[in-house]
Design a protein around this motif. Sequence first.
Motif, PDB file in Angstrom:
ATOM      1  N   ALA A  55      -2.800 -45.739  10.448  1.00 53.53           N
ATOM      2  CA  ALA A  55      -2.817 -44.589  11.347  1.00 53.53           C
ATOM      3  C   ALA A  55      -4.236 -44.041  11.394  1.00 53.53           C
ATOM      4  N   LEU A  56      -4.885 -44.193  12.560  1.00 56.67           N
ATOM      5  CA  LEU A  56      -6.255 -43.727  12.725  1.00 56.67           C
ATOM      6  C   LEU A  56      -6.349 -42.773  13.912  1.00 56.67           C
ATOM      7  N   ASP A  57      -7.244 -41.810  13.793  1.00 58.47           N
ATOM      8  CA  ASP A  57      -7.577 -40.926  14.899  1.00 58.47           C
ATOM      9  C   ASP A  57      -8.782 -41.538  15.606  1.00 58.47           C
ATOM     10  N   LEU A  58      -8.660 -41.765  16.922  1.00 57.85           N
ATOM     11  CA  LEU A  58      -9.703 -42.436  17.696  1.00 57.85           C
ATOM     12  C   LEU A  58     -10.150 -41.559  18.857  1.00 57.85           C
ATOM     13  N   GLU A  59     -11.384 -41.756  19.275  1.00 60.44           N
ATOM     14  CA  GLU A  59     -11.913 -41.098  20.471  1.00 60.44           C
ATOM     15  C   GLU A  59     -12.305 -42.185  21.464  1.00 60.44           C
ATOM     16  N   MET A  60     -11.801 -42.092  22.699  1.00 61.08           N
ATOM     17  CA  MET A  60     -12.130 -43.095  23.702  1.00 61.08           C
ATOM     18  C   MET A  60     -13.591 -42.968  24.105  1.00 61.08           C
ATOM     19  N   LEU A  61     -14.325 -44.099  24.039  1.00 62.42           N
ATOM     20  CA  LEU A  61     -15.724 -44.141  24.440  1.00 62.42           C
ATOM     21  C   LEU A  61     -15.915 -44.786  25.802  1.00 62.42           C
ATOM     22  N   ASP A  62     -15.069 -45.773  26.112  1.00 60.27           N
ATOM     23  CA  ASP A  62     -15.236 -46.514  27.350  1.00 60.27           C
ATOM     24  C   ASP A  62     -13.912 -47.191  27.689  1.00 60.27           C
ATOM     25  N   VAL A  63     -13.701 -47.417  28.980  1.00 62.36           N
ATOM     26  CA  VAL A  63     -12.523 -48.127  29.455  1.00 62.36           C
ATOM     27  C   VAL A  63     -12.935 -48.962  30.669  1.00 62.36           C
ATOM     28  N   ALA A  64     -12.337 -50.137  30.805  1.00 58.32           N
ATOM     29  CA  ALA A  64     -12.664 -51.009  31.929  1.00 58.32           C
ATOM     30  C   ALA A  64     -11.492 -51.946  32.200  1.00 58.32           C
ATOM     31  N   ARG A  65     -11.521 -52.525  33.389  1.00 62.11           N
ATOM     32  CA  ARG A  65     -10.582 -53.588  33.713  1.00 62.11           C
ATOM     33  C   ARG A  65     -11.372 -54.878  33.815  1.00 62.11           C
ATOM     34  N   ASN A  66     -10.884 -55.903  33.150  1.00 60.65           N
ATOM     35  CA  ASN A  66     -11.467 -57.238  33.256  1.00 60.65           C
ATOM     36  C   ASN A  66     -10.335 -58.170  33.680  1.00 60.65           C
ATOM     37  N   ARG A  67     -10.266 -58.410  34.973  1.00 62.93           N
ATOM     38  CA  ARG A  67      -9.186 -59.191  35.588  1.00 62.93           C
ATOM     39  C   ARG A  67      -7.830 -58.682  35.103  1.00 62.93           C
TER      40      ARG A  67
END
Length: 176
Positions: free
Chosen positions: A151-163
């Motif tokens: 169980a980790l707390d994460l912060e989104m840095l980047d998001v993308a779609r690759n196909r």
Amino acid sequence: MVTHYYTASSLDGFIATADHSLDWLLKQDIDEDGPMAYSGFRAGLGAIAMGAHTFEWIMANDEDGWGYTLPAWIFSHRDLDLPEGADVRLTQADVHEVHAEMTAAADGKDLWIVGGGELVGQFADAGLIDEVWIQYAPVTLGSGAPVLPRALDLEMLDVARNRNFMCGRYKVLGAL
């Protein structure tokens, strides 16, 4: 220097089937030079660590055999056949010790914890994972090896779609 956990996952959160297969992943459509793709990620690496199941799967299924030129640490409690001429080290050492060795060998480049399961969990428990990159494939497996068994707390840095992949990059803030 950053320590990454970079992996692909099914939508239901598994990185491999119950019998450690990645065949489901290799059927997916991805642009090898696209956003958050493996080739771009791999370019910044200086050392890698993986568990025995991942190592054995690579050795049995990669038509080129061992394709890594980076120093590699393979965590295993048994003897494994290692590729000749490669900088591959079997270890049972604590992840803190191996992380220090990897850092020294990486010459300022990033580190990659390959695969997942209990090994990435041990690195996470020790506070040694800085970023998590997950490429979500449009498939469900129903069971298998979980993407991250902690169980980790994460912060989104980047998001993308690759196909067909939904790709996310996260900073590890700490344990929940």
